[in-house]
Design a protein around this motif. Structure first.
Motif, PDB file in Angstrom:
ATOM      1  N   GLN A 164      83.426  56.931  15.661  1.00 30.58           N
ATOM      2  CA  GLN A 164      84.618  56.872  14.882  1.00 30.58           C
ATOM      3  C   GLN A 164      86.006  57.693  15.525  1.00 30.58           C
ATOM      4  O   GLN A 164      86.898  57.638  15.336  1.00 30.58           O
ATOM      5  CB  GLN A 164      84.171  57.465  13.595  1.00 30.58           C
ATOM      6  N   ALA A 165      85.540  58.823  16.279  1.00 32.02           N
ATOM      7  CA  ALA A 165      86.274  59.463  16.985  1.00 32.02           C
ATOM      8  C   ALA A 165      87.336  58.958  17.814  1.00 32.02           C
ATOM      9  O   ALA A 165      88.381  59.168  18.037  1.00 32.02           O
ATOM     10  CB  ALA A 165      85.746  60.851  17.674  1.00 32.02           C
ATOM     11  N   ALA A 166      86.650  57.794  18.614  1.00 32.23           N
ATOM     12  CA  ALA A 166      87.142  57.093  19.656  1.00 32.23           C
ATOM     13  C   ALA A 166      88.197  56.091  18.998  1.00 32.23           C
ATOM     14  O   ALA A 166      89.339  56.013  19.653  1.00 32.23           O
ATOM     15  CB  ALA A 166      86.145  56.198  20.402  1.00 32.23           C
ATOM     16  N   GLU A 167      88.002  55.757  17.887  1.00 27.14           N
ATOM     17  CA  GLU A 167      88.848  55.016  16.969  1.00 27.14           C
ATOM     18  C   GLU A 167      90.080  55.754  16.581  1.00 27.14           C
ATOM     19  O   GLU A 167      91.211  55.434  16.623  1.00 27.14           O
ATOM     20  CB  GLU A 167      88.068  54.282  15.804  1.00 27.14           C
ATOM     21  N   ARG A 168      89.783  56.945  16.137  1.00 27.70           N
ATOM     22  CA  ARG A 168      90.727  57.892  15.747  1.00 27.70           C
ATOM     23  C   ARG A 168      91.973  58.187  16.898  1.00 27.70           C
ATOM     24  O   ARG A 168      93.031  58.370  16.590  1.00 27.70           O
ATOM     25  CB  ARG A 168      90.220  59.169  15.038  1.00 27.70           C
ATOM     26  N   ILE A 169      91.226  58.431  18.121  1.00 32.44           N
ATOM     27  CA  ILE A 169      91.854  58.724  19.215  1.00 32.44           C
ATOM     28  C   ILE A 169      93.228  57.374  19.705  1.00 32.44           C
ATOM     29  O   ILE A 169      94.184  57.702  20.060  1.00 32.44           O
ATOM     30  CB  ILE A 169      91.128  58.921  20.436  1.00 32.44           C
ATOM     31  N   VAL A 170      92.465  56.321  19.459  1.00 36.35           N
ATOM     32  CA  VAL A 170      93.393  55.191  19.576  1.00 36.35           C
ATOM     33  C   VAL A 170      94.504  55.231  18.494  1.00 36.35           C
ATOM     34  O   VAL A 170      95.446  54.899  19.040  1.00 36.35           O
ATOM     35  CB  VAL A 170      92.198  53.773  19.666  1.00 36.35           C
ATOM     36  N   GLU A 171      94.057  55.426  17.594  1.00 34.77           N
ATOM     37  CA  GLU A 171      95.329  55.523  16.316  1.00 34.77           C
ATOM     38  C   GLU A 171      96.150  56.395  17.035  1.00 34.77           C
ATOM     39  O   GLU A 171      97.571  56.049  16.554  1.00 34.77           O
ATOM     40  CB  GLU A 171      94.860  55.967  15.112  1.00 34.77           C
ATOM     41  N   PHE A 172      95.904  57.814  17.404  1.00 36.08           N
ATOM     42  CA  PHE A 172      97.044  58.678  17.604  1.00 36.08           C
ATOM     43  C   PHE A 172      97.685  58.107  19.074  1.00 36.08           C
ATOM     44  O   PHE A 172      98.983  58.307  19.153  1.00 36.08           O
ATOM     45  CB  PHE A 172      96.494  60.057  18.096  1.00 36.08           C
ATOM     46  N   ALA A 173      97.033  57.692  20.064  1.00 35.43           N
ATOM     47  CA  ALA A 173      97.638  57.052  21.088  1.00 35.43           C
ATOM     48  C   ALA A 173      98.664  55.893  20.574  1.00 35.43           C
ATOM     49  O   ALA A 173      99.894  55.993  21.026  1.00 35.43           O
ATOM     50  CB  ALA A 173      96.703  56.259  22.141  1.00 35.43           C
ATOM     51  N   SER A 174      98.482  55.074  19.774  1.00 35.13           N
ATOM     52  CA  SER A 174      99.153  54.201  19.256  1.00 35.13           C
ATOM     53  C   SER A 174     100.306  54.660  18.496  1.00 35.13           C
ATOM     54  O   SER A 174     101.508  53.823  18.464  1.00 35.13           O
ATOM     55  CB  SER A 174      98.564  53.002  18.266  1.00 35.13           C
ATOM     56  N   ALA A 175     100.201  55.877  17.833  1.00 37.77           N
ATOM     57  CA  ALA A 175     101.370  56.241  17.234  1.00 37.77           C
ATOM     58  C   ALA A 175     102.270  57.106  18.274  1.00 37.77           C
ATOM     59  O   ALA A 175     103.428  57.543  17.701  1.00 37.77           O
ATOM     60  CB  ALA A 175     100.779  57.469  16.195  1.00 37.77           C
ATOM     61  N   TYR A 226      86.287  73.501  14.841  1.00 35.38           N
ATOM     62  CA  TYR A 226      85.986  74.728  14.015  1.00 35.38           C
ATOM     63  C   TYR A 226      84.525  74.899  13.963  1.00 35.38           C
ATOM     64  O   TYR A 226      83.920  75.617  12.921  1.00 35.38           O
ATOM     65  CB  TYR A 226      86.520  74.345  12.541  1.00 35.38           C
ATOM     66  N   ASP A 227      83.825  74.248  14.587  1.00 36.22           N
ATOM     67  CA  ASP A 227      82.186  74.355  14.589  1.00 36.22           C
ATOM     68  C   ASP A 227      81.604  75.489  15.762  1.00 36.22           C
ATOM     69  O   ASP A 227      82.327  75.216  16.665  1.00 36.22           O
ATOM     70  CB  ASP A 227      81.541  73.021  14.913  1.00 36.22           C
ATOM     71  N   ARG A 228      80.971  76.114  15.318  1.00 39.33           N
ATOM     72  CA  ARG A 228      80.551  77.391  16.256  1.00 39.33           C
ATOM     73  C   ARG A 228      79.708  76.927  17.371  1.00 39.33           C
ATOM     74  O   ARG A 228      79.837  77.395  18.601  1.00 39.33           O
ATOM     75  CB  ARG A 228      79.679  78.330  15.636  1.00 39.33           C
ATOM     76  N   SER A 229      79.342  75.614  17.014  1.00 44.42           N
ATOM     77  CA  SER A 229      78.339  74.991  18.210  1.00 44.42           C
ATOM     78  C   SER A 229      79.361  74.168  19.210  1.00 44.42           C
ATOM     79  O   SER A 229      79.316  72.863  19.343  1.00 44.42           O
ATOM     80  CB  SER A 229      77.546  73.883  17.698  1.00 44.42           C
ATOM     81  N   TRP A 230      80.323  74.857  19.722  1.00 45.58           N
ATOM     82  CA  TRP A 230      81.304  74.318  20.661  1.00 45.58           C
ATOM     83  C   TRP A 230      80.564  73.425  21.733  1.00 45.58           C
ATOM     84  O   TRP A 230      81.414  72.280  22.266  1.00 45.58           O
ATOM     85  CB  TRP A 230      82.267  75.198  20.988  1.00 45.58           C
ATOM     86  N   ARG A 231      79.555  73.840  22.522  1.00 40.94           N
ATOM     87  CA  ARG A 231      79.035  73.191  23.471  1.00 40.94           C
ATOM     88  C   ARG A 231      78.632  71.702  23.049  1.00 40.94           C
ATOM     89  O   ARG A 231      79.008  70.509  23.697  1.00 40.94           O
ATOM     90  CB  ARG A 231      77.772  73.797  24.121  1.00 40.94           C
ATOM     91  N   LYS A 232      78.096  71.643  21.902  1.00 35.86           N
ATOM     92  CA  LYS A 232      77.582  70.165  21.488  1.00 35.86           C
ATOM     93  C   LYS A 232      78.855  69.525  21.296  1.00 35.86           C
ATOM     94  O   LYS A 232      78.934  68.219  21.311  1.00 35.86           O
ATOM     95  CB  LYS A 232      77.038  70.712  20.297  1.00 35.86           C
ATOM     96  N   GLN A 233      80.136  70.230  20.534  1.00 35.65           N
ATOM     97  CA  GLN A 233      81.187  69.653  20.045  1.00 35.65           C
ATOM     98  C   GLN A 233      81.965  69.001  21.562  1.00 35.65           C
ATOM     99  O   GLN A 233      82.515  67.694  21.555  1.00 35.65           O
ATOM    100  CB  GLN A 233      82.137  70.370  19.439  1.00 35.65           C
ATOM    101  N   TYR A 234      82.026  69.709  22.491  1.00 28.79           N
ATOM    102  CA  TYR A 234      82.433  69.191  23.645  1.00 28.79           C
ATOM    103  C   TYR A 234      81.644  68.037  24.266  1.00 28.79           C
ATOM    104  O   TYR A 234      82.371  66.965  24.607  1.00 28.79           O
ATOM    105  CB  TYR A 234      82.504  70.040  24.802  1.00 28.79           C
ATOM    106  N   GLU A 235      80.486  67.885  24.074  1.00 26.27           N
ATOM    107  CA  GLU A 235      79.523  66.899  24.667  1.00 26.27           C
ATOM    108  C   GLU A 235      79.766  65.590  23.698  1.00 26.27           C
ATOM    109  O   GLU A 235      80.000  64.475  24.236  1.00 26.27           O
ATOM    110  CB  GLU A 235      78.288  67.216  24.807  1.00 26.27           C
ATOM    111  N   LEU A 236      79.843  65.872  22.609  1.00 22.50           N
ATOM    112  CA  LEU A 236      80.152  64.748  21.583  1.00 22.50           C
ATOM    113  C   LEU A 236      81.485  64.020  21.799  1.00 22.50           C
ATOM    114  O   LEU A 236      81.924  62.940  21.667  1.00 22.50           O
ATOM    115  CB  LEU A 236      79.989  65.024  20.029  1.00 22.50           C
ATOM    116  N   LEU A 237      82.462  65.031  22.076  1.00 22.56           N
ATOM    117  CA  LEU A 237      84.046  64.511  22.203  1.00 22.56           C
ATOM    118  C   LEU A 237      83.885  63.742  23.552  1.00 22.56           C
ATOM    119  O   LEU A 237      84.816  62.739  23.568  1.00 22.56           O
ATOM    120  CB  LEU A 237      84.711  65.547  22.307  1.00 22.56           C
TER     121      LEU A 237
END
Length: 314
Positions: free
Chosen positions: A274-285, A295-306
């Protein structure tokens, strides 16, 4: 396979806002991980006051530069109006030199939506404490931006006619300037001085309108249209720790004067797909770069998911 979605992705370094008890070495760890995961850049804020004590942005980026070789280093956003020009120019030129030319200088007047999101310098009292009237922030920013590149490149200059000229001799190129803000004055400033326009907390629909206005200003001034970098909050996965309750975007809408539609669309959440789809939306814009702040304290996990989301981009 060649990626068709032409957009670069940066991440914010973990802020003390997330964890006031964070270890001092987390900035270096975050920089190494961001580079390892393939992100283009690492960013930090220039906030003197806010929800918690903030670190000096250029010292933070200096520590990141020391443990990386490729990662670009950005301010989101530096408030030049709060800094004397010679010292600021020297610090920026020094970081540009020590990092091997990896600096990206995002600037704004200190009252942008991003500064408000991070709890920043919107209080006139904080400005008075630094000896700079809050009411003069826009004029002072224009003055600083008109002179900062020359000061960094070694042109002699002075802060006022009563002061002697100063000339820097740091052997560094002037880094790209990314100009924040979203009103008409900010858009004109981005066209006049910036390599990129740098709004924050955008939705794709709002960004389309903003880019159209940016083009109009560029046409009126007879200048090229700057690139577009946006700063967006994100939290991926099913166990995200959300500040301010289950719906922080509505809190943001109320606090920052955003429409609820824009607030609902500005946060990137869900799965990596879903994040990849949103990134494409911003690129298209019209976005050329997105700088993500979790905003999640688990920033390592968030980096990896991103990073998983970026790997899914078409």
């Amino acid at each position: 396979m060649t990626r068709t979605t032409r957009i670069t992705i940066g991440v914010f370094a973990p802020a003390l806002t997330l964890d006031p008890a964070a270890a001092p070495g987390e900035t270096a760890e975050a920089a190494r991980l961001a580079e390892e995961l393939g992100f283009e850049s690492l960013w930090t804020s220039d906030l003197l006051t806010g929800r918690c004590p903030m670190l000096d942005p250029l010292l933070v980026l200096g520590s990141a530069a020391a443990v990386t070789t490729r990662l670009r280093l950005g301010t989101a956003a530096l408030v030049p109006a709060l800094h004397p020009l010679p010292g600021l120019a020297q610090r920026l030129a020094t970081l540009q030199y020590l990092s091997g030319g990896r600096l990206l200088v995002g600037v704004d007047a200190g009252d942008s939506a991003w500064a408000r999101w991070r709890g920043g310098l919107k209080d006139p009292t904080a400005w008075r404490a630094t000896g700079n009237p809050f009411e003069e922030r826009d004029a002072r920013l224009d003055e600083m931006l008109s002179r900062l590149p020359g000061a960094m490149s070694g042109e002699p200059g002075r802060l006022d006619p009563a002061q002697p000229e100063l000339r820097l001799t740091v052997p560094a190129e002037v880094p790209p300037l990314l100009v924040g803000g979203e009103n008409e004055a900010a858009l004109e400033r981005a066209v006049r001085y910036g390599d990129h326009w740098f709004p924050a907390l955008a939705s794709p629909e709002w960004l389309v309108e903003g880019v159209d206005r940016l083009r109009e200003h560029a046409e009126a001034l007879g200048r090229p249209v700057p690139g577009v970098t946006v700063a967006q909050p994100f939290g991926l996965g099913d166990d995200v720790e959300r500040p301010g309750g289950p719906n922080p975007t509505r809190t943001a809408a109320n606090a920052f004067g955003l429409t609820e539609e824009r607030a609902d669309a500005m946060v990137v959440e869900g799965s990596p797909e879903q994040a990849a789809e949103r990134i494409v939306e911003f690129a298209s814009a019209g976005a050329d770069r997105i700088v993500f702040s979790t905003y999640d304290r688990s920033w390592r996990k968030q980096y990896e998911l991103l990073a998983e989301a970026v790997a899914l981009l078409p």
